[in-house]
Write a protein that holds these residues in place. Structure first.
Motif, mmCIF file in Angstrom:
data_model
loop_
_atom_site.group_PDB
_atom_site.id
_atom_site.type_symbol
_atom_site.label_atom_id
_atom_site.label_comp_id
_atom_site.label_asym_id
_atom_site.label_seq_id
_atom_site.Cartn_x
_atom_site.Cartn_y
_atom_site.Cartn_z
ATOM 1 N N TRP A 156 1.018 -1.324 0.101
ATOM 2 C CA TRP A 156 0.177 -0.026 0.007
ATOM 3 C C TRP A 156 0.944 1.365 0.054
ATOM 4 O O TRP A 156 1.663 1.453 0.801
ATOM 5 C CB TRP A 156 -0.746 0.016 1.192
ATOM 6 C CG TRP A 156 -1.953 0.926 1.006
ATOM 7 C CD1 TRP A 156 -1.653 2.293 1.535
ATOM 8 C CD2 TRP A 156 -3.191 1.088 0.260
ATOM 9 N NE1 TRP A 156 -2.984 3.136 1.225
ATOM 10 C CE2 TRP A 156 -3.594 2.354 0.444
ATOM 11 C CE3 TRP A 156 -3.669 0.249 -0.628
ATOM 12 C CZ2 TRP A 156 -4.843 2.729 -0.200
ATOM 13 C CZ3 TRP A 156 -4.912 0.658 -1.353
ATOM 14 C CH2 TRP A 156 -5.591 1.922 -1.077
ATOM 15 N N PRO A 157 0.728 2.077 -0.773
ATOM 16 C CA PRO A 157 -0.250 2.161 -1.786
ATOM 17 C C PRO A 157 -0.140 1.409 -2.848
ATOM 18 O O PRO A 157 1.006 0.896 -3.104
ATOM 19 C CB PRO A 157 -0.479 3.681 -2.353
ATOM 20 C CG PRO A 157 1.041 4.219 -2.154
ATOM 21 C CD PRO A 157 1.353 3.351 -0.786
ATOM 22 N N PRO A 158 -1.088 0.956 -3.577
ATOM 23 C CA PRO A 158 -0.855 -0.092 -4.637
ATOM 24 C C PRO A 158 0.111 0.393 -5.899
ATOM 25 O O PRO A 158 -0.589 0.686 -6.904
ATOM 26 C CB PRO A 158 -2.224 -0.405 -5.198
ATOM 27 C CG PRO A 158 -3.206 0.658 -4.865
ATOM 28 C CD PRO A 158 -2.439 1.314 -3.657
ATOM 29 N N VAL A 159 1.394 0.546 -5.568
ATOM 30 C CA VAL A 159 2.019 1.052 -6.849
ATOM 31 C C VAL A 159 2.985 -0.199 -6.930
ATOM 32 O O VAL A 159 3.508 -0.701 -6.134
ATOM 33 C CB VAL A 159 2.952 2.297 -6.447
ATOM 34 C CG1 VAL A 159 3.989 2.556 -7.468
ATOM 35 C CG2 VAL A 159 1.949 3.647 -6.039
ATOM 36 N N PHE A 219 1.721 -5.843 -6.042
ATOM 37 C CA PHE A 219 1.936 -5.217 -4.683
ATOM 38 C C PHE A 219 2.438 -6.219 -3.676
ATOM 39 O O PHE A 219 2.159 -5.862 -2.533
ATOM 40 C CB PHE A 219 0.699 -4.596 -4.392
ATOM 41 C CG PHE A 219 0.077 -3.957 -5.697
ATOM 42 C CD1 PHE A 219 -1.354 -4.233 -5.899
ATOM 43 C CD2 PHE A 219 0.744 -2.868 -6.529
ATOM 44 C CE1 PHE A 219 -1.914 -3.739 -6.968
ATOM 45 C CE2 PHE A 219 -0.073 -2.556 -7.374
ATOM 46 C CZ PHE A 219 -1.478 -2.674 -7.667
ATOM 47 N N PHE A 257 -3.688 8.774 -8.155
ATOM 48 C CA PHE A 257 -3.278 8.823 -6.699
ATOM 49 C C PHE A 257 -3.280 10.016 -6.184
ATOM 50 O O PHE A 257 -2.698 11.160 -6.611
ATOM 51 C CB PHE A 257 -1.668 8.180 -6.801
ATOM 52 C CG PHE A 257 -1.788 6.809 -7.025
ATOM 53 C CD1 PHE A 257 -1.572 6.380 -8.145
ATOM 54 C CD2 PHE A 257 -1.638 5.755 -5.903
ATOM 55 C CE1 PHE A 257 -1.508 5.011 -8.488
ATOM 56 C CE2 PHE A 257 -1.426 4.419 -6.197
ATOM 57 C CZ PHE A 257 -1.728 3.950 -7.510
ATOM 58 N N ARG A 310 -8.881 -6.218 -0.262
ATOM 59 C CA ARG A 310 -7.992 -6.339 0.837
ATOM 60 C C ARG A 310 -8.408 -5.455 1.790
ATOM 61 O O ARG A 310 -9.038 -4.446 1.856
ATOM 62 C CB ARG A 310 -6.480 -6.035 0.332
ATOM 63 C CG ARG A 310 -6.260 -4.656 0.000
ATOM 64 C CD ARG A 310 -4.959 -4.174 -0.330
ATOM 65 N NE ARG A 310 -4.215 -4.127 1.257
ATOM 66 C CZ ARG A 310 -2.905 -4.026 1.231
ATOM 67 N NH1 ARG A 310 -2.142 -3.671 0.338
ATOM 68 N NH2 ARG A 310 -2.354 -4.019 2.391
#
Lengths: 205, 593
Positions: A78-81, B93, B397, B506
């Motif tokens: 996290w964050p989903p990078v 991720f 983001f 999640r």
């Protein structure tokens, strides 16, 4: 001026707190990038300063805030990078130093790690401060203002706090010990290592 | 004798009605390249099924465990192109332990036996070894195209074999792969003489390069249109490549600056001028990316191509806002833009002002630490909404957002197909009202009638999910993190979204009751991923028992083989439909129920 635009833009975001937020840098310096924004809020988690009040409508919010802050980016995925992207971005953290020019109203920040030589660095300065160009006078590269012929002498403050003339030591040594750079007009640079006398005063080649 | 009905005779023997039908159907199938349509076609009856199988040339397998390679080659006899995807997306991720699976080896063995004429291969999120690449290079004589996306397990020695043996190779694209440095000078392995190369992309290869060899390769590749080099190519070297290949349409610039141990002979301002001339001469350039270690001073050299660009990727470029604005102001035709949030809301305003044809926008975070404010926010999103009305896909983001900005986008951008908003600060509400972000996402599903992919974030209650279930009728992919109040949230989605194929969740409070509510749905879906939620082993077992044709994998990331405190709760559930039984290659930590 661009820095002014940045200030007014950060005001537009609605967070009036932003204007009073502590940042690293002198007044008038652009407020962009992590180099300028202090992460005081997440680091002073115990005091729960700033926006913790705004954050949670459910009771669990404040404890979540603590958890997120103490983990400080260590939360997996996290964050989903993508890991690939994260790694690439952290490879070069940069060595940013402030660069000031006599007479210019604001400073710039430059990453010394982007350059391998004095020449590249001076070229970059030429790009940043468009008021002057690099001229070669008797095989020496100098920074000059083409309008009024004023010559700028690049100086820097080293680790010991002394102001030195740029160019004496090998580039890598300079990059390591440099804390900030100032381009002084020649008249102010009296006292630094004397330059050989030039027969002709005009720029050439 | 005139040939009035040429298809009703074969070797002067009249064809039966069935045979005529076959030929007619084959002609129709030519116009049905889309796999979805072909799948529907093949379900009509047995003979349609057979005809479709005989005329299909490309097969797309969205989950390598949904079907065995043997079954594929038994059904389709003449495949020329295979697209194969492995790991679920959350593997990107680090949420999937390594050695989980998705190896290409068992596939390459079978494919190499059945499809000698295979020409194209595209693999995504698979483990591909050097040996696998050797098999590909040795077996498929007319091999033309290979694309490896988000793969790992191979290195430069595998690339060397591909380069050396695949004489017909026109496409070699490596996109976001992990490539090991086997210290093989793979570029030198391309055979001498003119090559067929049309596309060569290796920007993700983090290994030094023999530039000399690359330069010569480009010089003898007259069909080369797409070239993306890695960061071991300096700006000066790039300029040489551009001069040799002015016909390029896609260029990845590599470092876009000096290399550490390579001093450029030219002074900086001269280099900039030369690069600028090279760009000016690249009349066909429409897609620009790279800028891995950009020296901002050189950025203005791209101005001559900006007006033609339809795609620009600056997402690795550490530049100032003003520098970005200068570039973007020239890019009127831009359709795809990837940037870092460094450009700030001001940069987004500039994008909105200039890029009226923008279809896809991705704004990546420079800094991934949760913070109260960041350089982009609702201000920038609002500007984009109002300026870029043709937007179809967005990934954004930020540290803070408002419902109003999201609602604005839902109204101004009716063509949105993909909406992915990631508010990095978890559980963040609308920063101006303090409300949850429910209404914003609700507006997106309600107003964007073409939406098929959605990723949500911020403070979200079950209400947000009720909106998704109510309005998200075309939704195929949904990503959820740190959201929802109770089982009802997930239930709304599973009951309301009939087209759902991929659901990844999640850290959300959904448990067995929610899991059960989707039982009617799971065989319609490609997969369901739930990690750090509230599902229990028992709940998962129930699903596994009741639904045939679905594989239920559970694993505990942190406690391999151990029983944690809450041993009933499952760390990760990964469930997917499959024609096969449980896979034989599952590692120890994976429990297949």
């Amino acid at each position: 001026m661009s820095s002014m635009n940045n200030l007014s833009e950060s005001g537009k975001s609605g967070m009036n707190l932003k204007e009073t937020e502590l940042t690293l840098g002198l007044p008038g310096e652009p407020r962009v990038g992590k180099a300028c924004m202090k992460r005081v809020f997440s680091e002073t988690v115990d005091l729960e300063l700033g926006n913790s009040g705004k954050k949670d409508s459910s009771g669990s919010g404040s404890s979540m805030k603590k958890e997120s802050a103490t983990s400080r980016g260590k939360l997996v995925g996290w964050p989903p990078v993508r890991a690939h992207r994260k790694n690439i971005m952290t490879v070069k953290s940069g060595k940013y130093v402030k660069v000031g020019v006599d007479g210019a109203p604001y400073l710039r920040k430059v990453d010394l790690e982007l350059y391998n030589s004095y020449e590249q660095f001076l070229s970059a300065l030429e790009g940043l401060f468009t008021c002057f160009k690099i001229r070669t006078v008797l095989d020496e590269k100098k920074l000059m203002d083409p309008v009024n012929g004023v010559e700028y002498v690049p100086t820097y403050e080293d680790k010991d706090g002394d102001w030195m003339l740029v160019g004496d030591v090998p580039w890598k040594m300079f990059a390591e010990s440099c804390k900030r750079v100032r381009l002084m007009t020649r008249s102010e640079a009296i006292g630094l290592a004397p330059r050989p006398e030039t027969k002709c005063s005009s720029s050439s080649s | 004798m005139s040939d009035l009905t040429p298809t009703t005779l074969r070797n002067n023997v009249p064809l039966s009605p069935d045979e005529v039908l076959e030929i007619a159907l084959e002609s129709v199938l030519e116009f049905l390249p889309c796999q979805r349509d072909r799948n529907a076609f093949s379900l009509v009856n047995k003979s349609w099924n057979r005809i479709e199988a005989e005329t299909r040339f490309e097969v797309v397998i969205g989950n390598c465990y949904s079907i065995s390679p043997q079954r594929v080659v038994n059904r389709f006899k003449a495949i020329k192109s295979v697209v194969l995807k492995g790991k679920p997306r959350f593997a990107d991720f680090s949420l999937l332990p390594p050695d989980w699976g998705a190896r290409f080896s068992p596939w390459v063995v079978v494919l190499s036996g059945a499809y000698r004429g295979l020409e194209k291969l595209c693999l995504k999120r698979m483990y591909v070894s050097n040996d696998d690449l050797v098999v590909v290079a040795n077996t498929f004589v007319g091999f033309k195209e290979i694309r490896l996306v988000c793969c790992e397990g191979f290195g430069t020695s595998g690339l060397a074999v591909l380069a050396g043996k695949c004489r017909q190779l026109r496409v070699l694209e490596l996109i976001e792969d992990e490539v090991a440095d086997d210290e093989e000078d793979w570029i030198s392995f391309f055979p001498g003489g003119a090559t067929c190369l049309e596309s060569l992309m290796f920007d993700c290869v983090e290994c030094p390069l023999n530039f000399n060899a690359l330069e010569k390769l480009v010089a003898r590749s007259p069909s080369l249109k797409k070239l993306r080099v890695n960061r071991y190519v300096s700006l000066g070297q790039l300029r040489h490549l551009m001069i040799i290949a002015p016909q390029l349409t896609h260029l990845g610039t590599g470092s876009y600056g000096p290399l550490e141990d390579l001093e450029d002979p030219l002074p900086a301002n001269e280099l900039r001028d030369h690069v600028s001339s090279a760009f000016a001469a690249s009349k066909s350039l429409v897609c620009l990316s790279g800028f891995r270690e950009i020296v901002p001073y050189f950025l203005p050299a791209v101005y001559p191509v900006c007006a033609n660009l339809t795609s620009l990727n600056l997402s690795y470029a550490n530049i100032l806002v003003e520098e970005f604005k200068q570039v973007i102001s020239h890019c009127h035709k831009l359709q795809i833009l990837w940037v870092l949030d460094l450009i700030s809301d001001g940069g987004l305003v500039a994008v909105a002002a200039t890029c009226k044809d923008l279809q896809e926008l991705r704004v990546f975070p420079m800094d991934t630490i949760e913070d109260n404010a960041g350089p982009v926010s609702d201000v920038g999103l609002h500007a984009i909404a109002e300026g870029c009305k043709k937007l179809q896909s967005i990934l954004f983001f930020c540290q803070q957002m408002t419902n109003a900005a999201v609602i604005s986008m839902s109204i101004n951008c009716p063509d949105l197909i993909v909406f992915r908003l990631c508010i990095i600060g978890r559980y963040r509400p609308d920063h101006s009202t303090g409300e949850p972000m429910d209404e914003g996402f609700g507006a997106i599903v309600k107003n964007c009638k073409k939406l098929t992919r959605l990723a949500v974030s911020g403070l979200l209650t079950d209400r947000a999910f009720s909106y998704i279930g109510q309005y998200g009728k075309l939704l195929r992919t949904l990503s959820v993190a740190f959201a929802g109040d109770s089982d009802m949230g997930l239930t709304y989605v599973l009951e309301g979204c009939p087209k759902l194929e991929k659901l990844e969740i999640r850290d959300s409070p959904f448990g067995d009751i929610a899991l059960r509510s989707g039982m009617h749905q799971y065989h319609n879906m490609r997969f369901l991923w739930m990690s750090t939620c509230k599902v229990t082993r028992q709940g998962c077992r129930e699903i596994a028992r009741q639904i045939p044709g679905v594989i239920v994998e559970i694993f505990n990331w942190n406690q391999v083989g151990e029983e944690g405190e809450n041993s009933d709760l499952v760390d990760t559930l990964y469930m997917y439909r499959s024609l096969e039984g449980p896979r034989a290659d599952a590692p120890r930590f994976v429990n297949i129920l």
